[in-house]
Design a protein around this motif. Structure first.
Motif, short mmCIF file in Angstrom:
data_model
loop_
_atom_site.label_atom_id
_atom_site.label_comp_id
_atom_site.label_asym_id
_atom_site.label_seq_id
_atom_site.Cartn_x
_atom_site.Cartn_y
_atom_site.Cartn_z
N ASN A 190 0.81 -1.21 0.00
CA ASN A 190 0.00 0.00 0.00
C ASN A 190 0.85 1.27 0.00
N GLY A 191 2.16 1.11 -0.26
CA GLY A 191 3.02 2.27 -0.45
C GLY A 191 3.68 2.83 0.78
N HIS A 192 3.67 2.13 1.90
CA HIS A 192 4.32 2.61 3.12
C HIS A 192 5.84 2.51 2.93
N LYS A 193 6.53 3.65 2.94
CA LYS A 193 7.97 3.68 2.64
C LYS A 193 8.78 2.93 3.68
N GLY A 194 8.47 3.14 4.97
CA GLY A 194 9.20 2.44 6.02
C GLY A 194 9.04 0.93 5.89
N ALA A 195 7.83 0.48 5.59
CA ALA A 195 7.57 -0.95 5.43
C ALA A 195 8.33 -1.49 4.22
N GLN A 196 8.39 -0.72 3.16
CA GLN A 196 9.11 -1.15 1.96
C GLN A 196 10.60 -1.30 2.25
N ARG A 197 11.18 -0.34 3.01
CA ARG A 197 12.60 -0.44 3.35
C ARG A 197 12.86 -1.65 4.24
N ALA A 198 12.00 -1.83 5.25
CA ALA A 198 12.18 -2.96 6.17
C ALA A 198 12.04 -4.29 5.45
N LEU A 199 11.05 -4.39 4.56
CA LEU A 199 10.82 -5.63 3.82
C LEU A 199 12.01 -5.95 2.93
N LYS A 200 12.59 -4.92 2.31
CA LYS A 200 13.75 -5.12 1.44
C LYS A 200 14.94 -5.66 2.24
N MET A 201 15.16 -5.10 3.44
CA MET A 201 16.29 -5.54 4.26
C MET A 201 16.08 -6.94 4.81
N LEU A 202 14.83 -7.29 5.09
CA LEU A 202 14.53 -8.61 5.65
C LEU A 202 14.60 -9.72 4.61
N GLU A 203 14.70 -9.34 3.33
CA GLU A 203 14.87 -10.37 2.30
C GLU A 203 16.20 -11.09 2.45
N ARG A 204 17.20 -10.39 3.03
CA ARG A 204 18.49 -11.00 3.32
C ARG A 204 18.81 -10.79 4.80
N PRO A 205 18.25 -11.60 5.68
CA PRO A 205 18.45 -11.40 7.12
C PRO A 205 19.90 -11.56 7.54
N ASP A 206 20.71 -12.31 6.77
CA ASP A 206 22.12 -12.47 7.13
C ASP A 206 22.86 -11.14 7.05
N ARG A 207 22.53 -10.34 6.04
CA ARG A 207 23.17 -9.02 5.91
C ARG A 207 22.71 -8.09 7.02
N LEU A 208 21.42 -8.12 7.32
CA LEU A 208 20.89 -7.25 8.36
C LEU A 208 21.50 -7.59 9.72
#
Length: 428
Positions: free
Chosen positions: A44-62
């Motif tokens: 639904n376009g939430h910027k914070g959620a989009q950033r968090a979701l992108k980072m959680l795609e690679r939890p090892d890096r986070l």
């Protein structure tokens, strides 16, 4: 000068503890985010959620990024605390600084921020994701190096894929629906659970048995046929010749009544108006059959066994009732009409009732793995057709056979027995 230096060190130590608290809280907040709500917000376009979701795609890096920052800060804080301890207390200051810093870090940089983050993950994770993304760009070479080393160790442990698979199984989804509470109305919860149950239910579980099918024998005298059409409780009626296995087709009541109104109703016109039959193999799951009805644009089908013999009849309405419950306009007999509650707490029940309907109506737990009717369960248990007056206990239900005719148990009396508490329940 020493006082100023010590004050500066105290200030630096305070800042480092705050930074450590930030990393600890961010880690917990990111890892405790509800993945499904996160995807919804991101879509639904939430910027914070989009950033968090992108980072959680690679939890090892986070995790690598957060641990690098947190450990670097904690080690630096330990060094500064040691210097402060030595300045204030001499050699014994090392032990004092270690003990005090450990307590401070645990309370203010670990337990407190992680607890707050676990309670309010979105409020912390979404703003933090902006800074974490910036830090990842700056510390990327270190994060990459750490990930390469840890990936090697993970491969030794047999772990090759570091991406998170958070897909829900059917049983897990059932638990989510049950625990939704007020977020999903009770009626909607029941419908969702019913949809999940469709995979486990086959057409035999809901079909009208062949002995109960309302059908017209085209070889009967025309007066009888005319009466059956007029008094039919169904909009579609099966038409057969002498034996129900010799089914001709089905007639829509609307077509039959139209012929009657035009005074053109006869056996020949009835046969011309019948529609082609649609057959359903026994054992077909309801999810499959619902799809088949939709694809074939059918609403009515006959269940047949491996020999082609008709076992029963299933309609689209029957499947929909499994999801939404009985339709109030349905003229088909419902479970409640087959159950008569007695003053002594027993129940007089039509033994031909479908077990699944009985369980749903009475909140009972008769097994649905074998026979589909109460009559079938009793006969299977006794391995014989009992006489009237026979009593038996199946599971936690005392059953008395009241009426037997035509090699079938027609009516029974059922008394649910009080279950004995288990040892664990008794202790509680």
């Amino acid at each position: 000068m020493d006082a100023i230096s010590t004050s500066a060190l105290f200030l630096s130590l305070l800042v480092l503890i705050l930074i450590s608290a930030y990393f600890s809280g961010s880690e917990t907040a990111m890892m405790t985010l509800n993945r499904y709500r996160l995807r919804h917000l991101a879509a639904n376009g939430h910027k914070g959620a989009q950033r968090a979701l992108k980072m959680l795609e690679r939890p090892d890096r986070l995790i690598g990024l957060i641990l690098i920052g947190n450990n670097l800060v904690n080690i630096l804080a330990s060094a500064i605390a040691t210097i402060i301890g030595i300045r204030l207390f001499g050699d014994v200051g090392v032990a004092i600084a270690t003990g005090v810093l450990t307590l401070v870090v645990l309370i203010f940089a670990e337990v407190t921020p992680k607890t707050v983050a676990a309670l309010h993950p979105e409020k912390i994770a979404f703003p933090s994701s902006w800074l974490l993304r910036a830090l990842l760009s700056v510390l990327w070479p270190f994060v990459k190096a750490i990930n390469l080393i840890t990936s090697g160790f993970l491969r030794l442990l047999g772990i090759k894929n570091v991406s998170v698979n958070d897909a829900l199984s059917q049983e897990e989804l059932r638990t989510v629906v049950h625990e939704a509470g007020a977020l999903i109305p009770q009626r909607h919860q029941e419908m969702l659970i019913s949809i999940l149950d469709l995979e486990k239910v086959t057409v035999e579980d809901i079909m009208i048995p062949r002995s109960d099918i309302y059908a017209i024998n085209v070889n009967d005298d025309f007066k009888t046929i005319n009466k059956q059409v007029t008094q039919s409780p169904h909009t579609r009626v099966l038409v057969y010749r002498d034996n129900i296995d010799d089914a001709v087709g089905f007639i829509h009541l609307r077509d039959a009544l139209r012929l009657q109104s035009k005074e053109e109703f006869s056996k020949s016109s009835l046969l011309r108006a019948v529609k082609e039959l649609y057959f359903i193999p026994e054992g077909t799951p309801l999810t499959v059959q619902l799809s088949n009805f939709q694809q074939n644009k059918e609403r009515f089908g006959l269940v047949v066994d491996e020999y082609g013999d008709i076992q029963g009849l299933v309609t689209l309405e029957d499947i929909l009732e499994e999801i939404v419950g009985d339709f109030t306009t349905s003229m088909i007999t419902t479970a409640s009409e087959d159950i008569d509650i007695q003053q002594d707490g027993s129940f007089i029940i039509d033994a031909t009732i479908n077990i699944r309907d009985l369980n749903k109506e009475m909140k009972w737990d008769f097994s649905t793995e074998g026979p589909k009717t109460l009559n079938g369960i009793i006969i299977e248990y006794l391995e014989d057709i009992p006489d009237a007056g026979t009593t038996l206990t199946i599971d936690s239900y005392h059953i008395e056979v009241i009426d037997v005719s035509d090699n079938m148990i027609k009516t029974v009396k059922v008394i649910p027995l009080v279950k004995e508490p288990t040892n664990e329940e008794a202790e509680e």
